[in-house]
Design a protein around this motif. Sequence first.
Motif, PDB file in Angstrom:
ATOM      1  N   ASN A  53       0.908  -1.227   0.047  1.00  0.00           N
ATOM      2  CA  ASN A  53      -0.061   0.311   0.001  1.00  0.00           C
ATOM      3  C   ASN A  53       0.957   1.319  -0.152  1.00  0.00           C
ATOM      4  OD1 ASN A  53      -3.283  -0.592   0.614  1.00  0.00           O
ATOM      5  ND2 ASN A  53      -1.903  -2.154   1.592  1.00  0.00           N
ATOM      6  N   ARG A  54       0.390   2.457   0.394  1.00  0.00           N
ATOM      7  CA  ARG A  54       1.149   3.614   0.454  1.00  0.00           C
ATOM      8  C   ARG A  54       1.114   4.078   1.779  1.00  0.00           C
ATOM      9  NH1 ARG A  54      -2.564   6.671  -3.732  1.00  0.00           N
ATOM     10  NH2 ARG A  54      -3.790   5.044  -3.157  1.00  0.00           N
ATOM     11  N   ILE A  55       1.099   3.273   2.691  1.00  0.00           N
ATOM     12  CA  ILE A  55       1.193   3.701   4.212  1.00  0.00           C
ATOM     13  C   ILE A  55       2.398   4.188   4.762  1.00  0.00           C
ATOM     14  CG2 ILE A  55       0.929   2.782   6.605  1.00  0.00           C
ATOM     15  CD1 ILE A  55      -0.713   0.427   5.516  1.00  0.00           C
ATOM     16  N   ASN A  56       2.455   5.357   5.092  1.00  0.00           N
ATOM     17  CA  ASN A  56       3.674   6.187   5.802  1.00  0.00           C
ATOM     18  C   ASN A  56       3.703   6.277   7.213  1.00  0.00           C
ATOM     19  OD1 ASN A  56       1.982   8.139   5.958  1.00  0.00           O
ATOM     20  ND2 ASN A  56       2.402   9.315   3.960  1.00  0.00           N
ATOM     21  N   LEU A  57       2.467   5.919   7.690  1.00  0.00           N
ATOM     22  CA  LEU A  57       2.485   6.218   9.233  1.00  0.00           C
ATOM     23  C   LEU A  57       1.649   5.128   9.987  1.00  0.00           C
ATOM     24  CD1 LEU A  57       3.022   8.064  11.614  1.00  0.00           C
ATOM     25  CD2 LEU A  57       0.555   8.997  11.066  1.00  0.00           C
ATOM     26  N   VAL A  58       2.189   4.590  10.977  1.00  0.00           N
ATOM     27  CA  VAL A  58       1.509   3.834  11.886  1.00  0.00           C
ATOM     28  C   VAL A  58       1.469   4.280  13.222  1.00  0.00           C
ATOM     29  CG1 VAL A  58       1.275   1.514  13.272  1.00  0.00           C
ATOM     30  CG2 VAL A  58       2.071   1.782  10.840  1.00  0.00           C
ATOM     31  N   ASP A  59       0.367   4.962  13.759  1.00  0.00           N
ATOM     32  CA  ASP A  59       0.032   5.955  14.518  1.00  0.00           C
ATOM     33  C   ASP A  59       0.304   5.056  15.847  1.00  0.00           C
ATOM     34  OD1 ASP A  59      -0.476   7.951  13.094  1.00  0.00           O
ATOM     35  OD2 ASP A  59      -2.810   7.595  13.176  1.00  0.00           O
ATOM     36  N   SER A  60       1.425   5.300  16.588  1.00  0.00           N
ATOM     37  CA  SER A  60       1.943   4.579  17.862  1.00  0.00           C
ATOM     38  C   SER A  60       0.986   4.546  19.107  1.00  0.00           C
ATOM     39  CB  SER A  60       3.258   5.059  18.227  1.00  0.00           C
ATOM     40  OG  SER A  60       4.480   4.553  17.405  1.00  0.00           O
ATOM     41  N   GLU A  61       0.416   5.985  18.876  1.00  0.00           N
ATOM     42  CA  GLU A  61      -0.311   6.579  20.097  1.00  0.00           C
ATOM     43  C   GLU A  61      -1.957   5.708  19.880  1.00  0.00           C
ATOM     44  OE1 GLU A  61       0.350   8.087  22.726  1.00  0.00           O
ATOM     45  OE2 GLU A  61       2.336   8.459  21.812  1.00  0.00           O
ATOM     46  N   LEU A  62      -2.185   5.354  18.805  1.00  0.00           N
ATOM     47  CA  LEU A  62      -3.381   4.315  18.560  1.00  0.00           C
ATOM     48  C   LEU A  62      -3.329   3.259  19.538  1.00  0.00           C
ATOM     49  CD1 LEU A  62      -5.979   3.483  17.263  1.00  0.00           C
ATOM     50  CD2 LEU A  62      -4.614   2.627  15.308  1.00  0.00           C
ATOM     51  N   PHE A  63      -2.260   2.642  19.622  1.00  0.00           N
ATOM     52  CA  PHE A  63      -2.272   1.530  20.174  1.00  0.00           C
ATOM     53  C   PHE A  63      -1.585   1.840  21.776  1.00  0.00           C
ATOM     54  CE2 PHE A  63      -1.046   0.796  15.827  1.00  0.00           C
ATOM     55  CZ  PHE A  63      -2.176  -0.218  15.498  1.00  0.00           C
ATOM     56  N   TYR A  64      -0.965   2.922  21.989  1.00  0.00           N
ATOM     57  CA  TYR A  64      -0.737   3.266  23.381  1.00  0.00           C
ATOM     58  C   TYR A  64      -1.918   3.475  24.091  1.00  0.00           C
ATOM     59  CZ  TYR A  64       1.273   5.739  27.266  1.00  0.00           C
ATOM     60  OH  TYR A  64       1.664   6.145  28.628  1.00  0.00           O
ATOM     61  N   SER A  65      -2.957   4.148  23.543  1.00  0.00           N
ATOM     62  CA  SER A  65      -3.936   4.576  24.318  1.00  0.00           C
ATOM     63  C   SER A  65      -5.018   3.597  24.170  1.00  0.00           C
ATOM     64  CB  SER A  65      -4.625   5.832  23.815  1.00  0.00           C
ATOM     65  OG  SER A  65      -4.856   5.588  22.239  1.00  0.00           O
ATOM     66  N   ASN A  66      -4.907   2.583  23.282  1.00  0.00           N
ATOM     67  CA  ASN A  66      -5.843   1.599  23.430  1.00  0.00           C
ATOM     68  C   ASN A  66      -4.986   0.126  23.194  1.00  0.00           C
ATOM     69  OD1 ASN A  66      -7.938   0.182  23.076  1.00  0.00           O
ATOM     70  ND2 ASN A  66      -8.441   0.624  20.811  1.00  0.00           N
ATOM     71  N   PRO A  67      -4.725  -0.303  24.600  1.00  0.00           N
ATOM     72  CA  PRO A  67      -3.743  -1.556  24.561  1.00  0.00           C
ATOM     73  C   PRO A  67      -4.419  -2.818  24.046  1.00  0.00           C
ATOM     74  CG  PRO A  67      -3.604  -0.270  26.580  1.00  0.00           C
ATOM     75  CD  PRO A  67      -4.811   0.282  25.715  1.00  0.00           C
ATOM     76  N   SER A  68      -5.822  -2.910  24.017  1.00  0.00           N
ATOM     77  CA  SER A  68      -6.433  -3.950  23.556  1.00  0.00           C
ATOM     78  C   SER A  68      -6.601  -4.262  22.042  1.00  0.00           C
ATOM     79  CB  SER A  68      -8.011  -4.021  24.062  1.00  0.00           C
ATOM     80  OG  SER A  68      -8.705  -3.064  23.548  1.00  0.00           O
ATOM     81  N   CYS A  69      -6.220  -3.032  21.305  1.00  0.00           N
ATOM     82  CA  CYS A  69      -6.316  -3.055  19.931  1.00  0.00           C
ATOM     83  C   CYS A  69      -5.272  -4.045  19.380  1.00  0.00           C
ATOM     84  CB  CYS A  69      -5.959  -1.588  19.479  1.00  0.00           C
ATOM     85  SG  CYS A  69      -6.180  -1.701  17.540  1.00  0.00           S
ATOM     86  N   LEU A  70      -5.758  -5.024  18.481  1.00  0.00           N
ATOM     87  CA  LEU A  70      -5.063  -6.181  17.899  1.00  0.00           C
ATOM     88  C   LEU A  70      -3.943  -7.099  18.739  1.00  0.00           C
ATOM     89  CD1 LEU A  70      -3.578  -4.104  14.729  1.00  0.00           C
ATOM     90  CD2 LEU A  70      -5.621  -5.439  15.020  1.00  0.00           C
ATOM     91  N   ASN A  71      -4.580  -6.976  19.943  1.00  0.00           N
ATOM     92  CA  ASN A  71      -3.959  -7.755  20.839  1.00  0.00           C
ATOM     93  C   ASN A  71      -4.188  -9.527  20.490  1.00  0.00           C
ATOM     94  OD1 ASN A  71      -6.457  -8.190  21.684  1.00  0.00           O
ATOM     95  ND2 ASN A  71      -6.022  -7.780  23.951  1.00  0.00           N
ATOM     96  N   THR A  72      -4.820  -9.709  19.582  1.00  0.00           N
ATOM     97  CA  THR A  72      -4.866 -11.091  19.250  1.00  0.00           C
ATOM     98  C   THR A  72      -4.114 -11.537  18.180  1.00  0.00           C
ATOM     99  OG1 THR A  72      -6.770 -10.735  17.853  1.00  0.00           O
ATOM    100  CG2 THR A  72      -7.064 -11.391  20.345  1.00  0.00           C
TER     101      THR A  72
END
Length: 778
Positions: A62-81
Amino acid sequence: MFACPSSSDLSILPISAYNLATLTRVTSLSVQGYNGSRGPLVRMPSNICFFSNLQMLNVSFNRINLVDSELFYSNPSCLNTLRVLDLSSNYLQDYPSLLIKTTQIIQEVFLQSNQITSFDLGSIIIVSISINLSNNQISKITNNANINVSTYTSSFRASVDLTNNSEVIDVTDSIYEMYGACYEVQQIFNTSLPSIVPILSMSFLNINFARSKINCTCNQYYIQQSFLYSFNNSLSSTYALSNTMCTDQTLFFNNSNIAACQSSLVNFTTTIPRLCILNSNNGNISLVNVADNITLTYPYYLPQIVNNSYCLFTFYSGSNRMSIDCVNESSTLTEISSFILNSIYFQNITQVSINNQNSVSELPAYLCSLPSNTIDLSNQSFNILNSRTFPCSSNNTVQNINLAYNRINIVNLTLSNWIWIDLTSNNLTQFPYSLFDSNQNTRSARQLSVRTLSLSSNQLTEFDLFVYTYADTNINLQNNPFLTTRDGYTIIYNYQKRSLLIGSISTNVIPSNQMRFLLNDPVAQDYNTCTSQSLNYLIGIFEQIKSSNSSTVDIECDCSSIYIKEYFNLLNSSDKITDRFQCSNTSSLTIIQFENLTETNCLSNITLSPNRLCQFARLETLPVSNSNDSGQSLSIILGSVLGSLGFLLLLAIIIGACYYIRKSSIKNARIVSLPNNSRYTDSNRLEAHMQTRNVRWPQNFALLDLMQAPPPPPPPPPRPENTRNSKYFLRTKQSRRSAVRNSSSYYTASVDLSQLDNIRHQRRRQRPNDPPTDHDAN
């Protein structure tokens, strides 16, 4: 499978039509380009967290240039599986540390063919199988996820491929403070301490540096000592680290240059983050907790679960912009949790966008509680502004509202606590009076603070003088197409049909450029300013309009302004209305003719407004006075009372004079008398007696004075025997009266009334045989 145009750019996944239950069942998701082209994603989609049971995520190519680290810092359950993450062949520059840290059982991470410049060594402890970082630009070790290895009990020893990265990768002793692994160094120099597994040191074992090299100096002293302590000076060739080279083409493990050092020469004060401290004596270790010592970073994400739905709040750099992304849009979100409202990220938010909606036409009620008291709704799709589309009327929190560049044509909204409202570039055709309704009843109820209302670049066609009565508000009316008459004067219209509230006149109204206004009696009638005080207030408004550089005010110099001129002269005897305003181009008189014009000249040509709220009083009934209306009314009342009293006093004087004259006439009355030597008949005596008894009529005396004395009457005929017969007596008396009335003349003389009885007795003695005469008959 999602089908997207090749030109589309997505930052979120188009999944708003799916409910949370459906998304929960998804375990594998792939978003890629088709037929050799790159996919539509330009960043890791924030609503990826809605897939709560996702195990495999493939967003490669794709053309992804950013994975927002804070998305996962503020939401620890995101993609935890998540077990497999494929971000290969994108435009990433930062290593997705927090994304990897969030996962609990991740096994494989594919990050090859990006533009990553740093590597997070702590991810080796989390990933169980492999991390592919080949074909990147990695040159240093970082810990962006603040991973503290002391919280882990063992290393998974994942293999890391660093093939085709920078020629030199900077690895120094700072990694021990950076990852909170100071204890691993301490046990090397203090053998009395319990032995622990050197997790951080062992994480190097399976890193394939390939052609990348390490500077082998005293900056790697602690790393070298840890390897020797852990592996007894020998390292199996099965570990990738055994082939790692120094820049001098020597092997990194058990390097002789490093062995010659006595201590580490790293400047630890520059270590970021610094989760522990290594003292210079290499023995005592002082730990510091900096896990919570994180400055505000953007973007930042906060999740919220509402009514079995899920929303994600994203905060962007600048600290004033936030977006909301919810499953099924935001229809189920009724309020923002206090946890999010109290977040430091939420305090300055003014701009709110709702993902999956191009624009907003109704404001969600939960946004009425923004801590910043400000909301930016410019460039949205509002058409009507009322309590339904803007449900903050009962909320005093939101005070500054930007609604510029919408399509608003109706405002029917009452707000009690607003300070600033921007309605620039909308479709309003009339002034938004409802915004002032809560403060209009009494001026004392208005706010003391100055407010601002921008109405520039709308479709206002009729100018209302009420804008000058809001002295506490700056009102911008520029660039509106106000209609004019054929003579070029702006139409003034009292849309509310309300009287002007006399008070302070606003000096903060900005009208459109080159506006011209006409002052005359109909304008005053339309605003119920037909008294001296209210008319003076109206003239004050027009003087304020005139004071603006772009506006002119003229007075119509003819009968249509006669009362404005005359009332103004009553109030300002030394001033003229034409000294304040010039005559208009519609005037039929010159200034001199207009000043000499009187009400009498105009009585047959008085101009009345069809929308009038009042009528001017006739000037002939008003006293000339320089005082106000109450003083004039008091003068009129007092004049009327005193005039009535004067009239009654004059009438009493006339009545008294008449009474006095009558009394005087009675005293000096003239009566009929005869000479003493004359003999009278009975008829003579009777008439003389009757004339003296009628003293109440003074006019009889005047007649008697004008008459002459009658000649002696003939001797009476013989009287019958029955002299007591009443009929005969009455006939005789009547004949006597007739004889007296028919006599041609009388002899008159003034006698004293006191002699009347003596004369009467004397006459009776002279005629003893005469019967008694009843002088009171009739």
